[in-house]
Design an enzyme around this catalytic site. Sequence first.
Site: not given
Length: 433
Positions: A15, A46, A107, A131, A136, A138, A203, A207
């Site tokens: 990302v 890193r 998240k 956001e 992702g 949306i 996960d 969210k």
Amino acid sequence: MNQPLRLGIAGLGTVGASVLQLVQRRANDLAAGSGRAVRVTAVSARDRNRDRGVDLSPYAWFDDPVALAAANDVDCIVELIGGDEGPARATVETALKSGKHVVTANKALLAKHGLALARLAEGQRVALAFEASSAGGIPVVKTLREALAGNAVTRISGILNGTCNYILSRMELEGLTFDECLKDAQRLGFAEADPTFDVGGFDTAHKLSILTSLAFGVKIDAEAIHVEGISAITPLDLKMADELGYRIKLLGVAERTATGIEQRVHPTMAPKSSAIAQVMGVLNAVTIDADAVRAITLIGPGAGGDPTASAVLSDIADVARGQISAPFGKPVDQLDDAARAPMQRHEGGYYVRLTVVDRPGAMAKIATRMGDHQISLESILQKGKGQRGGDGATVPVILITHATSETAIRAALEEVQSEGVVTEPPQVIRIER
Ligand code: HSE
């Protein structure tokens, strides 16, 4: 032109690298839309030497993201490190405490520390924007916080993990194994660093906790979520679902009930004709039911570099324009403490797969136990001839129930197991109509 907005990017994984490229690509429009230049001035990761396919030479390099968060020549930290503690938490806290805006996709951090961080941001009058944390690409955070401000939301449900949807879709359509599909999801950069967060449902739960707070104006309560993952789903369940007219999806659901807010994450039988069942691969979908708008469904890519970077850029654009809202829609002190609706009270239909000993009277015992708990069966399906195993011949038997309660189904199945007519723990998948 106003002073430029200087970004520091902490974390250069899939990302982070996409965000760097997208900020460059959209530089002119971002400047035109906000009246100030937007540029990345510093980065931290890193490993400085890893090939990310982007030229890092224009940016100041920080080995330590916390030092980046404290740097004087950065206005906004984009946190893409991940994890609910350690460097991610320290970076975000340091940035907020030093009066910098924060844009994050994290998240897990928000699910655990979101309220404290929002309080910090409110106190400092800076942005805490996320956001990219849910679904992702949306734009569901802004949809809930801004576009649906005129609504009382009653329910929010959806496919919130691209990796799980990708795995279930490919297992169903291509007959691949769970492990093959998971490896591909990792290779394509969808999966979390530790993929048990994806396949274990955690996960999705992170969210869902964020979306529940935004949807219902309540404090985040991630610990209230009932969580089940997809690792127990077998090819036989996918085949049975197909024969019965369903698809199996990992859903996150939050709804207002008479006893409070029910939050749950689990594999779900979705009728093939439903909108959610059409959503395949890494796509996510979120359906919001509300009083004025009735129902809307948003569908889009739920993971991956560019789609997630798209969401990050929307927050950066807000910060550049000076649009700073309360992170969870209302000041933290005005968010309600929601009553938790216990999962035992959940009501709905169930798919139950039993591995039944192939002998006379076994089915009668199962039917009796179901009847004892007032569970009405919509259909019973026995597949194939008995398979000889260690305990003798067994057959898979599928029960589809009419609406019943979680308490009743669990109690009935416990009794079925104690009757000695099944050789394995039952597979239970809730049906969403
Ligand atoms: N691992 C997550 C997913 C990434 O597969 O959806 C986006 O949060």
